[in-house]
Design a protein around this motif. Structure first.
Motif, PDB file in Angstrom:
ATOM      1  N   GLN A 222       0.815  -1.220   0.000  1.00 61.94           N
ATOM      2  CA  GLN A 222       0.000   0.000   0.000  1.00 61.94           C
ATOM      3  C   GLN A 222       0.850   1.272   0.000  1.00 61.94           C
ATOM      4  N   VAL A 223       1.529   1.482  -1.112  1.00 62.77           N
ATOM      5  CA  VAL A 223       2.402   2.654  -1.273  1.00 62.77           C
ATOM      6  C   VAL A 223       1.766   3.616  -2.267  1.00 62.77           C
ATOM      7  N   GLU A 224       1.778   4.895  -1.943  1.00 60.70           N
ATOM      8  CA  GLU A 224       1.233   5.914  -2.844  1.00 60.70           C
ATOM      9  C   GLU A 224       2.340   6.471  -3.741  1.00 60.70           C
ATOM     10  N   ILE A 225       2.019   6.611  -5.026  1.00 63.25           N
ATOM     11  CA  ILE A 225       2.974   7.124  -6.013  1.00 63.25           C
ATOM     12  C   ILE A 225       2.325   8.287  -6.749  1.00 63.25           C
ATOM     13  N   GLU A 226       3.020   9.413  -6.805  1.00 60.90           N
ATOM     14  CA  GLU A 226       2.506  10.578  -7.512  1.00 60.90           C
ATOM     15  C   GLU A 226       2.875  10.495  -8.994  1.00 60.90           C
ATOM     16  N   THR A 227       1.889  10.754  -9.856  1.00 59.58           N
ATOM     17  CA  THR A 227       2.115  10.747 -11.301  1.00 59.58           C
ATOM     18  C   THR A 227       1.512  12.015 -11.898  1.00 59.58           C
ATOM     19  N   ARG A 239      10.850  -0.462  -3.956  1.00 59.87           N
ATOM     20  CA  ARG A 239      11.288   0.881  -4.351  1.00 59.87           C
ATOM     21  C   ARG A 239      12.603   0.830  -5.126  1.00 59.87           C
ATOM     22  N   GLU A 240      13.546   0.021  -4.670  1.00 58.22           N
ATOM     23  CA  GLU A 240      14.866  -0.020  -5.287  1.00 58.22           C
ATOM     24  C   GLU A 240      14.772  -0.430  -6.757  1.00 58.22           C
ATOM     25  N   ARG A 241      13.936  -1.385  -7.039  1.00 58.65           N
ATOM     26  CA  ARG A 241      13.843  -1.903  -8.402  1.00 58.65           C
ATOM     27  C   ARG A 241      12.683  -1.303  -9.189  1.00 58.65           C
ATOM     28  N   ARG A 242      11.957  -0.357  -8.579  1.00 52.59           N
ATOM     29  CA  ARG A 242      10.809   0.271  -9.220  1.00 52.59           C
ATOM     30  C   ARG A 242       9.878  -0.793  -9.802  1.00 52.59           C
ATOM     31  N   ILE A 264      -5.380   4.221 -17.635  1.00 48.42           N
ATOM     32  CA  ILE A 264      -4.730   5.517 -17.416  1.00 48.42           C
ATOM     33  C   ILE A 264      -3.746   5.418 -16.253  1.00 48.42           C
ATOM     34  N   ARG A 265      -4.175   4.758 -15.187  1.00 47.20           N
ATOM     35  CA  ARG A 265      -3.328   4.585 -14.005  1.00 47.20           C
ATOM     36  C   ARG A 265      -2.046   3.839 -14.362  1.00 47.20           C
ATOM     37  N   GLU A 266      -2.175   2.724 -15.059  1.00 50.47           N
ATOM     38  CA  GLU A 266      -1.000   1.931 -15.408  1.00 50.47           C
ATOM     39  C   GLU A 266      -0.070   2.691 -16.348  1.00 50.47           C
ATOM     40  N   ASP A 267      -0.618   3.359 -17.335  1.00 52.53           N
ATOM     41  CA  ASP A 267       0.219   4.124 -18.267  1.00 52.53           C
ATOM     42  C   ASP A 267       1.001   5.208 -17.534  1.00 52.53           C
ATOM     43  N   SER A 268       0.347   5.850 -16.558  1.00 56.49           N
ATOM     44  CA  SER A 268       1.015   6.910 -15.795  1.00 56.49           C
ATOM     45  C   SER A 268       2.156   6.348 -14.952  1.00 56.49           C
ATOM     46  N   LEU A 269       1.955   5.170 -14.377  1.00 57.39           N
ATOM     47  CA  LEU A 269       3.001   4.542 -13.562  1.00 57.39           C
ATOM     48  C   LEU A 269       4.158   4.074 -14.440  1.00 57.39           C
ATOM     49  N   ARG A 270       3.846   3.494 -15.572  1.00 56.87           N
ATOM     50  CA  ARG A 270       4.903   3.021 -16.471  1.00 56.87           C
ATOM     51  C   ARG A 270       5.712   4.184 -17.044  1.00 56.87           C
ATOM     52  N   ALA A 271       5.045   5.337 -17.222  1.00 56.49           N
ATOM     53  CA  ALA A 271       5.754   6.509 -17.746  1.00 56.49           C
ATOM     54  C   ALA A 271       6.848   6.975 -16.784  1.00 56.49           C
ATOM     55  N   LEU A 272       6.718   6.624 -15.514  1.00 57.39           N
ATOM     56  CA  LEU A 272       7.731   6.975 -14.515  1.00 57.39           C
ATOM     57  C   LEU A 272       8.793   5.890 -14.374  1.00 57.39           C
ATOM     58  N   GLY A 273       8.703   4.861 -15.218  1.00 57.93           N
ATOM     59  CA  GLY A 273       9.717   3.812 -15.200  1.00 57.93           C
ATOM     60  C   GLY A 273       9.397   2.626 -14.316  1.00 57.93           C
ATOM     61  N   TYR A 274       8.160   2.538 -13.834  1.00 55.34           N
ATOM     62  CA  TYR A 274       7.790   1.395 -13.014  1.00 55.34           C
ATOM     63  C   TYR A 274       7.395   0.216 -13.899  1.00 55.34           C
ATOM     64  N   THR A 275       7.753  -0.973 -13.464  1.00 52.55           N
ATOM     65  CA  THR A 275       7.319  -2.209 -14.102  1.00 52.55           C
ATOM     66  C   THR A 275       6.197  -2.803 -13.244  1.00 52.55           C
ATOM     67  N   ILE A 276       5.128  -3.243 -13.878  1.00 56.74           N
ATOM     68  CA  ILE A 276       3.960  -3.733 -13.161  1.00 56.74           C
ATOM     69  C   ILE A 276       3.797  -5.233 -13.395  1.00 56.74           C
ATOM     70  N   VAL A 277       3.681  -5.966 -12.295  1.00 55.74           N
ATOM     71  CA  VAL A 277       3.429  -7.407 -12.344  1.00 55.74           C
ATOM     72  C   VAL A 277       2.061  -7.661 -11.731  1.00 55.74           C
ATOM     73  N   ARG A 278       1.216  -8.338 -12.472  1.00 54.43           N
ATOM     74  CA  ARG A 278      -0.130  -8.620 -11.981  1.00 54.43           C
ATOM     75  C   ARG A 278      -0.210 -10.063 -11.469  1.00 54.43           C
TER      76      ARG A 278
END
Length: 325
Positions: A222-227, A239-242, A264-278
């Motif tokens: 439960q971490v908040e990320i600003e985009t 956090r270290e591996r984004r 929209i949420r996922e695109d915004s997170l990926r634009a910051l360099g985060y990789t998402i695993v579902r």
């Protein structure tokens, strides 16, 4: 069939044969109504006229009947106490009600009911439609005993929910573990309860956390990320591996608008360099599935494909310094 007053019992959660007799229902009448599915027999001598909705509802009614049958000499325990307190039960056989008594006499099992002696603290559960509080073991004891009886993750799922709702705290869980000293399975519960965390919002997230810890990575829940499109809270973040891990229970995508918002949420997170695993439910019952997805994400990052949702590959060996499952 003799006359009787079933309507007056229709809103009562449970009733005994003695109460039924006061309303004009003989044993033969009870048998006939049960055969026609108008009544449901919960235990010997105890019935309900309510429509039962699912296994947990049936268990709740049966637990009420079991406590009432023994004139509250015993209290609901283990997963039966969890159900009465509205807490989740994970991988539990709901066909049996568990009760605890304070004396040192030997436990016993009758059809559908297990009665054990114990040292648990006492509490009360407020059950909708039931006039008085129902005696139970404490919420902390119910979590610990369920874990010892049915498996450590059973206890952890309940404990996370109880912590989140403020029904117990870590000190109370530790004390409950001490009271259960000597129970088979208690050491496994003691080990896993170090990871109890009220930030987990569902059983799926609790179980995802178990699988993620097995990878050796440092995931925080439960971490908040600003985009650029807003602030989003993710289920787990290294956090270290984004690296973001999301438990996908699907229920949050009720409409097309929900799907668009998630895109929209996922695109915004990926634009910051985060990789998402579902992570989905079936992954949680496969010892290698979550590790495989995390491994694929790390390989993709090392290949320079950051900020993307990665394909699933076999876990193989994690990069140096990382543990597999």
């Amino acid at each position: 069939m003799p006359s009787f007053d079933l309507a007056s019992l229709g809103g009562v959660p449970i009733f005994s044969t003695a109460v039924a007799a006061d309303h004009g229902m003989s044993g033969r009448t009870l048998h006939q109504l049960t055969a026609k599915d108008i009544l449901t027999r919960l235990l010997h001598g105890w019935y309900t006229a309510l429509a039962i909705v699912g296994d947990e509802h049936r268990h709740l009614l049966t637990a009420l009947a079991a406590v009432a049958q023994l004139d509250e000499r015993c209290v609901a325990s283990h997963h039966s106490a969890l159900v009465l307190h509205g807490l989740p039960v994970h991988q539990v056989d709901l066909r049996r009600v568990y009760l605890e008594r304070s004396d040192r006499s030997h436990g016993r099992t009758r059809t559908g009911v297990v009665v054990r002696s114990g040292r648990s603290l006492r509490a009360e559960a407020q059950v909708e439609g039931w006039a008085r509080p129902v005696p139970t073991v404490s919420v902390a004891d119910a979590c610990i005993l369920s874990g010892a009886e049915h498996g450590a993750t059973t206890g952890l799922v309940a404990a996370d929910a109880a912590l989140r709702r403020g029904l117990c705290d870590m000190t109370q869980l530790a004390a409950a573990i001490d009271r259960a000293k000597g129970y088979p399975g208690i050491e496994g519960v003691r080990a896993i309860m170090r990871h109890a965390d009220g930030r987990h919002e569902s059983p799926g997230e609790t179980l995802t956390g178990v699988r993620l810890r097995a990878t050796g990575l440092n995931f925080e829940p439960q971490v908040e990320i600003e985009t650029r499109t807003g602030t989003y809270r993710v289920d787990f973040l290294d956090r270290e591996r984004r690296l973001i891990a999301e438990f996908d229970g699907l229920s949050k995508y009720a409409t097309a608008e929900d799907l668009v918002a998630e895109k929209i949420r996922e695109d915004s997170l990926r634009a910051l360099g985060y990789t998402i695993v579902r992570i989905v439910w079936r992954d949680l019952f496969d010892e290698t599935a979550v590790a495989a997805k995390i491994h694929a994400a790390l390989v993709s990052q090392q290949s320079g494909h950051t900020g993307a949702e990665v394909p699933i590959t076999a876990p193989g060996n994690f990069p140096r310094g990382l543990a597999g499952t």
